[in-house]
Design a protein around this motif. Sequence first.
Motif, PDB file in Angstrom:
ATOM      1  N   PHE A  76      -7.747   5.195   3.062  1.00  0.00           N
ATOM      2  CA  PHE A  76      -7.831   4.017   2.215  1.00  0.00           C
ATOM      3  C   PHE A  76      -8.503   4.309   0.874  1.00  0.00           C
ATOM      4  O   PHE A  76      -8.212   3.647  -0.121  1.00  0.00           O
ATOM      5  N   ALA A  77      -9.382   5.294   0.837  1.00  0.00           N
ATOM      6  CA  ALA A  77      -9.962   5.682  -0.455  1.00  0.00           C
ATOM      7  C   ALA A  77      -8.875   6.275  -1.356  1.00  0.00           C
ATOM      8  O   ALA A  77      -8.772   5.923  -2.538  1.00  0.00           O
ATOM      9  N   ILE A  78      -8.057   7.157  -0.779  1.00  0.00           N
ATOM     10  CA  ILE A  78      -6.949   7.741  -1.538  1.00  0.00           C
ATOM     11  C   ILE A  78      -5.938   6.661  -1.902  1.00  0.00           C
ATOM     12  O   ILE A  78      -5.449   6.600  -3.032  1.00  0.00           O
ATOM     13  N   LEU A  79      -5.642   5.791  -0.932  1.00  0.00           N
ATOM     14  CA  LEU A  79      -4.691   4.704  -1.170  1.00  0.00           C
ATOM     15  C   LEU A  79      -5.182   3.779  -2.280  1.00  0.00           C
ATOM     16  O   LEU A  79      -4.398   3.380  -3.149  1.00  0.00           O
ATOM     17  N   SER A  80      -6.480   3.466  -2.262  1.00  0.00           N
ATOM     18  CA  SER A  80      -6.996   2.576  -3.304  1.00  0.00           C
ATOM     19  C   SER A  80      -6.931   3.233  -4.678  1.00  0.00           C
ATOM     20  O   SER A  80      -6.648   2.563  -5.675  1.00  0.00           O
ATOM     21  N   PHE A  81      -7.162   4.539  -4.729  1.00  0.00           N
ATOM     22  CA  PHE A  81      -7.037   5.244  -6.008  1.00  0.00           C
ATOM     23  C   PHE A  81      -5.590   5.205  -6.508  1.00  0.00           C
ATOM     24  O   PHE A  81      -5.329   4.880  -7.666  1.00  0.00           O
ATOM     25  N   ILE A  82      -4.660   5.503  -5.617  1.00  0.00           N
ATOM     26  CA  ILE A  82      -3.242   5.510  -5.996  1.00  0.00           C
ATOM     27  C   ILE A  82      -2.773   4.101  -6.360  1.00  0.00           C
ATOM     28  O   ILE A  82      -2.113   3.893  -7.386  1.00  0.00           O
ATOM     29  N   LEU A  83      -3.147   3.140  -5.527  1.00  0.00           N
ATOM     30  CA  LEU A  83      -2.713   1.766  -5.803  1.00  0.00           C
ATOM     31  C   LEU A  83      -3.382   1.217  -7.060  1.00  0.00           C
ATOM     32  O   LEU A  83      -2.769   0.454  -7.805  1.00  0.00           O
ATOM     33  N   GLY A  84      -4.637   1.610  -7.287  1.00  0.00           N
ATOM     34  CA  GLY A  84      -5.300   1.180  -8.517  1.00  0.00           C
ATOM     35  C   GLY A  84      -4.611   1.733  -9.745  1.00  0.00           C
ATOM     36  O   GLY A  84      -4.408   1.018 -10.739  1.00  0.00           O
ATOM     37  N   SER A  85      -4.231   3.000  -9.679  1.00  0.00           N
ATOM     38  CA  SER A  85      -3.505   3.600 -10.801  1.00  0.00           C
ATOM     39  C   SER A  85      -2.143   2.939 -10.985  1.00  0.00           C
ATOM     40  O   SER A  85      -1.722   2.651 -12.108  1.00  0.00           O
ATOM     41  N   THR A  86      -1.458   2.718  -9.861  1.00  0.00           N
ATOM     42  CA  THR A  86      -0.151   2.063  -9.921  1.00  0.00           C
ATOM     43  C   THR A  86      -0.294   0.639 -10.453  1.00  0.00           C
ATOM     44  O   THR A  86       0.521   0.185 -11.268  1.00  0.00           O
ATOM     45  N   ILE A 112       0.597  -7.386  -7.825  1.00  0.00           N
ATOM     46  CA  ILE A 112      -0.694  -7.502  -7.143  1.00  0.00           C
ATOM     47  C   ILE A 112      -0.499  -7.933  -5.696  1.00  0.00           C
ATOM     48  O   ILE A 112      -1.114  -7.374  -4.779  1.00  0.00           O
ATOM     49  N   MET A 113       0.344  -8.884  -5.437  1.00  0.00           N
ATOM     50  CA  MET A 113       0.584  -9.355  -4.067  1.00  0.00           C
ATOM     51  C   MET A 113       1.239  -8.277  -3.206  1.00  0.00           C
ATOM     52  O   MET A 113       0.886  -8.114  -2.040  1.00  0.00           O
ATOM     53  N   LEU A 114       2.197  -7.540  -3.759  1.00  0.00           N
ATOM     54  CA  LEU A 114       2.834  -6.463  -2.999  1.00  0.00           C
ATOM     55  C   LEU A 114       1.829  -5.378  -2.628  1.00  0.00           C
ATOM     56  O   LEU A 114       1.828  -4.881  -1.496  1.00  0.00           O
ATOM     57  N   VAL A 115       0.977  -5.003  -3.553  1.00  0.00           N
ATOM     58  CA  VAL A 115      -0.045  -3.996  -3.282  1.00  0.00           C
ATOM     59  C   VAL A 115      -1.004  -4.495  -2.204  1.00  0.00           C
ATOM     60  O   VAL A 115      -1.338  -3.772  -1.258  1.00  0.00           O
ATOM     61  N   PHE A 116      -1.435  -5.725  -2.323  1.00  0.00           N
ATOM     62  CA  PHE A 116      -2.366  -6.301  -1.355  1.00  0.00           C
ATOM     63  C   PHE A 116      -1.762  -6.355   0.041  1.00  0.00           C
ATOM     64  O   PHE A 116      -2.382  -5.944   1.018  1.00  0.00           O
ATOM     65  N   TYR A 117      -0.553  -6.866   0.156  1.00  0.00           N
ATOM     66  CA  TYR A 117       0.090  -6.987   1.465  1.00  0.00           C
ATOM     67  C   TYR A 117       0.417  -5.613   2.065  1.00  0.00           C
ATOM     68  O   TYR A 117       0.311  -5.431   3.281  1.00  0.00           O
ATOM     69  N   THR A 118       0.796  -4.658   1.259  1.00  0.00           N
ATOM     70  CA  THR A 118       1.078  -3.313   1.767  1.00  0.00           C
ATOM     71  C   THR A 118      -0.182  -2.674   2.330  1.00  0.00           C
ATOM     72  O   THR A 118      -0.165  -2.106   3.431  1.00  0.00           O
ATOM     73  N   ALA A 119      -1.282  -2.752   1.603  1.00  0.00           N
ATOM     74  CA  ALA A 119      -2.543  -2.181   2.084  1.00  0.00           C
ATOM     75  C   ALA A 119      -3.010  -2.885   3.354  1.00  0.00           C
ATOM     76  O   ALA A 119      -3.482  -2.242   4.301  1.00  0.00           O
TER      77      ALA A 119
END
Length: 161
Positions: A76-86, A112-119
């Motif tokens: 999730f740390a890596i995911l948050s970095f990638i999703l934050g950049s995206t 924003i909603m797609l990123v939130f629901y995917t995570a």
Amino acid sequence: MSETKEIIVFGDIKDAEIYLQQVKKNIHKKSFSDQIAFREEIKKRHDKKQIQMLLGRVEDMIDNKKATSHFTTAFFAILSFILGSTLNYGLGRATALSLTESDEGSAAGTIIMLVFYTAGLIWFVLSFVYSKRLKKLTGYKRLLQECLEEMPDKRHFRRRV
């Protein structure tokens, strides 16, 4: 078709969890009478030393499972970095698009909603799989401990004269 339950020789067991599932699958969800039958089957097939070995292997699997739980955090740390950049890139693009189109901010909200629901979905699936396997392993651990408690100690031996 007839199913034959082949009894595996103790020395041929490669994975304690798979072996215990072959004896009785999902026993941690069964009734107490089914669990008692499982314990009797284990005691019939194995002696105390072999049950202790199986118990040790199951405890090791539980410890390994708990020790690898940090991978979920790292994921999730890596995911948050990638999703934050995206998200940063997507919001920049959405702002550029909204300046050229009459649709203001709807693309940004969608991103924003797609990123939130995917995570959230990924977290839910990982948590479910982790807890299900841990629950199964602790169930087998408890049943093996009960087998050991029920087995008599062989401290008193007859002397042959």
